[in-house]
Motif scaffolding. Structure first.
Motif, PDB file in Angstrom:
ATOM      1  N   MET A  73       0.813  -1.210   0.000  1.00  0.00           N
ATOM      2  CA  MET A  73       0.000   0.000   0.000  1.00  0.00           C
ATOM      3  C   MET A  73       0.850   1.265   0.000  1.00  0.00           C
ATOM      4  O   MET A  73       0.487   2.276  -0.615  1.00  0.00           O
ATOM      5  CB  MET A  73      -0.928   0.000   1.224  1.00  0.00           C
ATOM      6  CG  MET A  73      -1.931  -1.139   1.224  1.00  0.00           C
ATOM      7  SD  MET A  73      -3.065  -1.098  -0.189  1.00  0.00           S
ATOM      8  CE  MET A  73      -4.041   0.336   0.230  1.00  0.00           C
ATOM      9  N   SER A  74       2.008   1.226   0.681  1.00  0.00           N
ATOM     10  CA  SER A  74       2.864   2.413   0.721  1.00  0.00           C
ATOM     11  C   SER A  74       3.444   2.730  -0.644  1.00  0.00           C
ATOM     12  O   SER A  74       3.699   3.895  -0.967  1.00  0.00           O
ATOM     13  CB  SER A  74       3.996   2.214   1.731  1.00  0.00           C
ATOM     14  OG  SER A  74       4.876   1.191   1.311  1.00  0.00           O
ATOM     15  N   GLU A  75       3.626   1.701  -1.456  1.00  0.00           N
ATOM     16  CA  GLU A  75       4.189   1.925  -2.783  1.00  0.00           C
ATOM     17  C   GLU A  75       3.131   2.306  -3.814  1.00  0.00           C
ATOM     18  O   GLU A  75       3.374   3.112  -4.699  1.00  0.00           O
ATOM     19  CB  GLU A  75       4.940   0.687  -3.252  1.00  0.00           C
ATOM     20  CG  GLU A  75       5.616   0.869  -4.596  1.00  0.00           C
ATOM     21  CD  GLU A  75       6.636  -0.217  -4.893  1.00  0.00           C
ATOM     22  OE1 GLU A  75       7.146  -0.239  -6.015  1.00  0.00           O
ATOM     23  OE2 GLU A  75       6.919  -1.027  -3.990  1.00  0.00           O
ATOM     24  N   PHE A  76       1.932   1.733  -3.661  1.00  0.00           N
ATOM     25  CA  PHE A  76       0.926   1.918  -4.707  1.00  0.00           C
ATOM     26  C   PHE A  76      -0.318   2.684  -4.256  1.00  0.00           C
ATOM     27  O   PHE A  76      -1.191   2.971  -5.063  1.00  0.00           O
ATOM     28  CB  PHE A  76       0.496   0.554  -5.245  1.00  0.00           C
ATOM     29  CG  PHE A  76       1.622  -0.204  -5.885  1.00  0.00           C
ATOM     30  CD1 PHE A  76       2.083   0.132  -7.138  1.00  0.00           C
ATOM     31  CD2 PHE A  76       2.227  -1.253  -5.224  1.00  0.00           C
ATOM     32  CE1 PHE A  76       3.115  -0.562  -7.741  1.00  0.00           C
ATOM     33  CE2 PHE A  76       3.258  -1.973  -5.808  1.00  0.00           C
ATOM     34  CZ  PHE A  76       3.709  -1.622  -7.069  1.00  0.00           C
ATOM     35  N   GLN A  77      -0.452   2.977  -2.948  1.00  0.00           N
ATOM     36  CA  GLN A  77      -1.563   3.734  -2.388  1.00  0.00           C
ATOM     37  C   GLN A  77      -2.904   2.997  -2.406  1.00  0.00           C
ATOM     38  O   GLN A  77      -3.667   3.067  -1.452  1.00  0.00           O
ATOM     39  CB  GLN A  77      -1.745   5.106  -3.075  1.00  0.00           C
ATOM     40  CG  GLN A  77      -0.698   6.141  -2.689  1.00  0.00           C
ATOM     41  CD  GLN A  77       0.618   5.901  -3.405  1.00  0.00           C
ATOM     42  OE1 GLN A  77       0.653   5.820  -4.629  1.00  0.00           O
ATOM     43  NE2 GLN A  77       1.687   5.791  -2.652  1.00  0.00           N
ATOM     44  N   SER A  78      -3.211   2.331  -3.474  1.00  0.00           N
ATOM     45  CA  SER A  78      -4.466   1.580  -3.526  1.00  0.00           C
ATOM     46  C   SER A  78      -4.242   0.278  -4.285  1.00  0.00           C
ATOM     47  O   SER A  78      -3.389   0.194  -5.172  1.00  0.00           O
ATOM     48  CB  SER A  78      -5.578   2.383  -4.209  1.00  0.00           C
ATOM     49  OG  SER A  78      -5.382   2.424  -5.605  1.00  0.00           O
ATOM     50  N   LEU A  79      -5.027  -0.731  -3.914  1.00  0.00           N
ATOM     51  CA  LEU A  79      -4.899  -2.023  -4.580  1.00  0.00           C
ATOM     52  C   LEU A  79      -5.297  -1.934  -6.054  1.00  0.00           C
ATOM     53  O   LEU A  79      -4.693  -2.574  -6.906  1.00  0.00           O
ATOM     54  CB  LEU A  79      -5.776  -3.046  -3.864  1.00  0.00           C
ATOM     55  CG  LEU A  79      -5.238  -3.570  -2.534  1.00  0.00           C
ATOM     56  CD1 LEU A  79      -6.305  -4.393  -1.834  1.00  0.00           C
ATOM     57  CD2 LEU A  79      -3.996  -4.395  -2.731  1.00  0.00           C
ATOM     58  N   GLU A  80      -6.311  -1.152  -6.335  1.00  0.00           N
ATOM     59  CA  GLU A  80      -6.764  -1.047  -7.718  1.00  0.00           C
ATOM     60  C   GLU A  80      -5.675  -0.464  -8.617  1.00  0.00           C
ATOM     61  O   GLU A  80      -5.393  -0.981  -9.700  1.00  0.00           O
ATOM     62  CB  GLU A  80      -8.028  -0.190  -7.798  1.00  0.00           C
ATOM     63  CG  GLU A  80      -8.620  -0.133  -9.202  1.00  0.00           C
ATOM     64  CD  GLU A  80      -9.967   0.551  -9.215  1.00  0.00           C
ATOM     65  OE1 GLU A  80     -10.356   1.116  -8.185  1.00  0.00           O
ATOM     66  OE2 GLU A  80     -10.632   0.520 -10.265  1.00  0.00           O
ATOM     67  N   LYS A  81      -5.027   0.613  -8.131  1.00  0.00           N
ATOM     68  CA  LYS A  81      -3.953   1.227  -8.909  1.00  0.00           C
ATOM     69  C   LYS A  81      -2.779   0.254  -9.049  1.00  0.00           C
ATOM     70  O   LYS A  81      -2.201   0.109 -10.134  1.00  0.00           O
ATOM     71  CB  LYS A  81      -3.483   2.509  -8.229  1.00  0.00           C
ATOM     72  CG  LYS A  81      -2.298   3.181  -8.919  1.00  0.00           C
ATOM     73  CD  LYS A  81      -1.862   4.417  -8.157  1.00  0.00           C
ATOM     74  CE  LYS A  81      -0.625   5.040  -8.804  1.00  0.00           C
ATOM     75  NZ  LYS A  81      -0.159   6.235  -8.033  1.00  0.00           N
ATOM     76  N   ALA A  82      -2.435  -0.417  -7.953  1.00  0.00           N
ATOM     77  CA  ALA A  82      -1.304  -1.338  -7.979  1.00  0.00           C
ATOM     78  C   ALA A  82      -1.542  -2.475  -8.951  1.00  0.00           C
ATOM     79  O   ALA A  82      -0.640  -2.890  -9.682  1.00  0.00           O
ATOM     80  CB  ALA A  82      -1.056  -1.890  -6.583  1.00  0.00           C
TER      81      ALA A  82
END
Length: 247
Positions: A226-235
């Protein structure tokens, strides 16, 4: 010791006369930390259910190793695992309690003195104690999903594996299933469940395994993810474009 270790899992379904072979799992490797909840996320057709079926030897992988608590699957290990498939077959002529008794017999060979206590405990957790004497054919879809979970937790397993446990449930049913999983988390059970719904992972999981087109895109803890991508959908979108990533 990891509750589950999967290394180099490959599976190809052979095509027919005019069909191409389908390579559905490609060197799938991951492990589960004991006492933690790991989400197995991917879109429909990504390889989640095929992976889970390989874990239990329902289908045979072409290559790879699978170990539960450091051992290959066998009768002793199976007693430590609870499982609910995505589309369970439920014997509609049985009552809720009889359904649990059937699975207890399959696990232990006969009904022991502990069964009545465990059945009552499991049915209470899924709010079906008052419906224990009703035939499964009279249960709603949500009730059938919950009695399936009652079966999976009946023996107080060390590892619980659920394939899309909230699929098709209404909001109330989804909330109840999540509450059940949180209760099992407090007991220290290792949980592994698949879903194509990213929100479920954010609410319940400490670790995450992301799969797409049979390849693992990410495996690691959820906070790092989450720290790298902020949200699961974006990641998920970034990782699909980027290719396999390992933490």
């Amino acid at each position: 010791m990891a509750a589950l270790t999967v290394e180099g899992l490959n599976k190809t379904f052979r095509g027919g006369l005019f069909e191409k072979d389908r390579h559905v799992l490609r060197d799938v490797s991951f492990s589960l930390r004991e006492g933690q909840t790991t989400g197995f996320v991917g879109s429909n057709g990504s390889g989640k259910t095929t992976t889970i079926k390989c874990l239990f030897d329902f289908i045979h992988p072409d290559s790879g190793t699978i170990r539960f608590f450091g051992q290959e699957i066998g009768n002793e290990v199976k007693t430590r695992i609870g499982y609910l498939p995505e589309r369970p077959y439920l014997y509609e002529f049985l009552t809720g309690e009889e359904f649990l008794k059937l699975h207890w017999n399959l696990c232990y060979g006969s009904v022991t003195k502990d069964f009545a206590e465990r059945a009552k405990e499991s049915l209470r957790k899924v709010d079906l104690l008052e419906a224990k004497d009703r035939r499964l054919r009279t249960y709603s879809k949500g009730m059938l999903q919950r009695v399936g979970i009652a079966q999976a937790i009946l023996t107080r397993p060390d590892l619980l594996i659920l394939d899309e446990p909230m699929s098709g449930l209404d909001p109330d049913g989804r909330a109840m299933v999540k509450d059940i999983l949180r209760e099992e988390q407090k007991r220290g059970m290792t949980l592994f469940f698949s879903s194509h719904l990213l929100q479920d992972m954010e609410e319940l999981c400490s670790d995450l395994v992301v799969i797409n087109k049979g390849q693992i895109l990410y495996k690691g803890d959820l906070p790092t993810f989450m720290s790298e991508f902020q949200s699961l959908e974006k990641a998920f979108q970034v990782l699909k474009n980027k290719g396999a990533m390992d933490v």
